[in-house]
Design a protein around this motif. Structure first.
Motif, PDB file in Angstrom:
ATOM      1  N   ASP A 125      25.899  36.358  39.631  1.00 40.10           N
ATOM      2  CA  ASP A 125      26.650  37.598  39.464  1.00 40.10           C
ATOM      3  C   ASP A 125      27.871  37.655  40.373  1.00 40.10           C
ATOM      4  O   ASP A 125      28.639  38.604  40.316  1.00 40.10           O
ATOM      5  N   TRP A 148      29.829  31.782  28.740  1.00 43.71           N
ATOM      6  CA  TRP A 148      30.417  32.066  30.049  1.00 43.71           C
ATOM      7  C   TRP A 148      29.379  31.726  31.110  1.00 43.71           C
ATOM      8  O   TRP A 148      28.299  32.297  31.130  1.00 43.71           O
ATOM      9  N   GLY A 203      26.966  36.933  24.601  1.00 42.47           N
ATOM     10  CA  GLY A 203      27.789  36.395  25.677  1.00 42.47           C
ATOM     11  C   GLY A 203      28.915  35.478  25.239  1.00 42.47           C
ATOM     12  O   GLY A 203      29.568  34.878  26.077  1.00 42.47           O
ATOM     13  N   GLY A 243      25.930  42.539  33.127  1.00 39.12           N
ATOM     14  CA  GLY A 243      25.858  41.217  32.513  1.00 39.12           C
ATOM     15  C   GLY A 243      27.067  40.842  31.688  1.00 39.12           C
ATOM     16  O   GLY A 243      27.067  39.819  31.012  1.00 39.12           O
ATOM     17  N   VAL A 244      28.130  41.656  31.742  1.00 38.25           N
ATOM     18  CA  VAL A 244      29.351  41.372  30.993  1.00 38.25           C
ATOM     19  C   VAL A 244      30.143  40.291  31.737  1.00 38.25           C
ATOM     20  O   VAL A 244      30.369  40.406  32.942  1.00 38.25           O
ATOM     21  N   PRO A 245      30.573  39.240  31.041  1.00 34.58           N
ATOM     22  CA  PRO A 245      31.342  38.170  31.687  1.00 34.58           C
ATOM     23  C   PRO A 245      32.651  38.701  32.277  1.00 34.58           C
ATOM     24  O   PRO A 245      33.387  39.418  31.597  1.00 34.58           O
ATOM     25  N   SER A 290      38.747  42.624  39.014  1.00 37.37           N
ATOM     26  CA  SER A 290      37.906  42.084  37.943  1.00 37.37           C
ATOM     27  C   SER A 290      38.563  42.297  36.586  1.00 37.37           C
ATOM     28  O   SER A 290      39.122  43.356  36.318  1.00 37.37           O
ATOM     29  N   SER A 315      37.842  41.502  32.272  1.00 35.10           N
ATOM     30  CA  SER A 315      36.868  41.115  31.273  1.00 35.10           C
ATOM     31  C   SER A 315      37.211  39.718  30.770  1.00 35.10           C
ATOM     32  O   SER A 315      38.367  39.451  30.413  1.00 35.10           O
ATOM     33  N   THR A 354      29.330  37.670  36.358  1.00 28.56           N
ATOM     34  CA  THR A 354      29.183  38.788  35.430  1.00 28.56           C
ATOM     35  C   THR A 354      29.153  40.071  36.248  1.00 28.56           C
ATOM     36  O   THR A 354      28.899  40.041  37.454  1.00 28.56           O
ATOM     37  N   ASN A 355      29.380  41.196  35.594  1.00 28.61           N
ATOM     38  CA  ASN A 355      29.263  42.462  36.316  1.00 28.61           C
ATOM     39  C   ASN A 355      27.803  42.902  36.327  1.00 28.61           C
ATOM     40  O   ASN A 355      26.926  42.180  35.845  1.00 28.61           O
TER      41      ASN A 355
END
Length: 144
Positions: free
Chosen positions: A13, A70, A116, A78-80, A88, A90, A74-75
């Motif tokens: 993360d 990816w 993902g 779990g978003v890349p 940050s 996306s 991730t945030n």
């Protein structure tokens, strides 16, 4: 050494050894040892990269369907993400800009079913998704 999966998840993360120690109650040395054991770079090394360098390092093509996974930070959801100079971005938004040469409108989502996926060919912003949904409804009749 026993590699704790919770430490590995926080390393993935993008958390520093100090942040991992604070969150999980392990020592910074333990977090650093696990980081080296799994072959993860230090946080300083990762965030010193430019966004394009991060893309080249962490967007990995799969063997089927033109997808890209990816493997980077991730945030919390779990978003890349791509991090550069403490900002940050996306990863899907970056893929969209690389593909279409403009900033996305609204959220960028994958148009494929692979969780993902960050492939440039598989991302769409809000207006593009609305148009695709309208086309689907015109062809098949009904909400998608």
């Amino acid at each position: 050494m026993i590699v704790r999966s919770d430490v590995v998840a926080l390393i993935r993360d993008g958390l520093s050894d100090r942040a991992i120690a604070r969150e999980l109650g392990v020592s910074r040395r333990t977090a650093g040892t696990i980081r080296r054991t799994v072959g993860a770079p230090s946080v300083r090394e990762v965030y010193a990269l430019t966004p394009d360098q991060m893309w080249d390092r962490y967007a990995q093509p799969t063997y089927t369907g033109g997808h890209m996974d990816w493997t980077g930070p991730t945030n919390h959801s779990g978003v890349p993400i791509v991090k550069s100079c403490h900002v940050s971005y996306s990863a899907r938004g970056m893929a969209f800009r690389r593909r279409y040469g403009r900033d996305p409108v609204g959220y960028v989502r994958a148009t494929c079913d692979r969780k993902g996926c960050v492939a440039e060919e598989h991302v769409a912003d809000a207006p593009m998704r609305a148009e695709l949904n309208a086309q689907y409804n015109a062809i098949f009749g009904g909400a998608r």
